[in-house]
Design a protein around this motif. Sequence first.
Motif, PDB file in Angstrom:
ATOM      1  N   ALA A 159      72.577 -46.627 -98.705  1.00  0.00           N
ATOM      2  CA  ALA A 159      71.376 -46.063 -98.077  1.00  0.00           C
ATOM      3  C   ALA A 159      70.224 -47.056 -98.083  1.00  0.00           C
ATOM      4  N   VAL A 160      70.058 -47.768 -99.196  1.00  0.00           N
ATOM      5  CA  VAL A 160      68.974 -48.753 -99.314  1.00  0.00           C
ATOM      6  C   VAL A 160      69.162 -49.878 -98.310  1.00  0.00           C
ATOM      7  N   TYR A 161      70.407 -50.355 -98.176  1.00  0.00           N
ATOM      8  CA  TYR A 161      70.644 -51.503 -97.291  1.00  0.00           C
ATOM      9  C   TYR A 161      70.590 -51.118 -95.809  1.00  0.00           C
ATOM     10  N   ILE A 162      71.077 -49.936 -95.478  1.00  0.00           N
ATOM     11  CA  ILE A 162      71.006 -49.495 -94.076  1.00  0.00           C
ATOM     12  C   ILE A 162      69.549 -49.278 -93.658  1.00  0.00           C
ATOM     13  N   SER A 163      68.795 -48.553 -94.474  1.00  0.00           N
ATOM     14  CA  SER A 163      67.384 -48.285 -94.145  1.00  0.00           C
ATOM     15  C   SER A 163      66.588 -49.579 -94.124  1.00  0.00           C
ATOM     16  N   GLY A 164      66.921 -50.495 -95.029  1.00  0.00           N
ATOM     17  CA  GLY A 164      66.229 -51.782 -95.074  1.00  0.00           C
ATOM     18  C   GLY A 164      66.448 -52.599 -93.815  1.00  0.00           C
ATOM     19  N   PHE A 165      67.695 -52.642 -93.341  1.00  0.00           N
ATOM     20  CA  PHE A 165      67.974 -53.426 -92.135  1.00  0.00           C
ATOM     21  C   PHE A 165      67.320 -52.812 -90.914  1.00  0.00           C
ATOM     22  N   LEU A 166      67.461 -51.482 -90.751  1.00  0.00           N
ATOM     23  CA  LEU A 166      66.899 -50.810 -89.571  1.00  0.00           C
ATOM     24  C   LEU A 166      65.378 -50.979 -89.513  1.00  0.00           C
ATOM     25  N   SER A 167      64.716 -50.777 -90.647  1.00  0.00           N
ATOM     26  CA  SER A 167      63.254 -50.909 -90.665  1.00  0.00           C
ATOM     27  C   SER A 167      62.835 -52.355 -90.466  1.00  0.00           C
ATOM     28  N   ASN A 168      63.613 -53.301 -91.020  1.00  0.00           N
ATOM     29  CA  ASN A 168      63.309 -54.718 -90.849  1.00  0.00           C
ATOM     30  C   ASN A 168      63.476 -55.152 -89.404  1.00  0.00           C
ATOM     31  N   PHE A 169      64.535 -54.682 -88.750  1.00  0.00           N
ATOM     32  CA  PHE A 169      64.776 -55.065 -87.352  1.00  0.00           C
ATOM     33  C   PHE A 169      63.671 -54.525 -86.449  1.00  0.00           C
TER      34      PHE A 169
END
Length: 200
Positions: A159-169
């Motif tokens: 969850a941390v890595y998916i949300s991190g990538f989406l918000s970063n992109f």
Amino acid sequence: MKDNVNGLKIGREDYKKVLYRYLTLLSIVINIIGAYLVLNLNLPVYLDSVGTILAAILMGPLVGAFVGLATHFSLGVFMGPAYFYFAVVNGVIGLITGYIFKKYDFNLKTIISASIAIALIASLMGNSISYIVFSGITGESVDILTKNLLELGFNLFTAVYISGFLSNFLDKLISFAAVFYIMGVIIAKFKMKEFKIFTK
């Protein structure tokens, strides 16, 4: 004649140093304003690297890295110590952006490619820090997406890595759009021809 030419060169170098100094300060201020807006409006992005990207494109990777680091040290002092932990992430964003646009033209294709590359690296670094230091919850608005993913059945790490990538992109796309606008103002309105920006 030779003395006059040398004098002009020195004058131009002094002008460039002053210009770079003010642009560096402007870039840091832009980052701080972005972080403040995100905090107060609960936006699912960061906006603390708009100035970093601007500085990296206009003045190179080292200045971009400096702006990124200086931003987070300033945010750590004025807005909370959590920002100190992510200073290296913003610094790396400056380095990567500077090297990419030193080699490639500033156009839509490069912006999208750079956004993906930077989002991957920034999310990997930032999420690792978030997961190790803060157990995945940093108190930012991005945590809402993490919590939603947890409720859908994802484990904390995923969850941390998916949300991190989406918000970063999303953040990098918005940041590059803002940088494109700011550069247009700087170069066109103030007629600063010190920079070669390709937009084709």
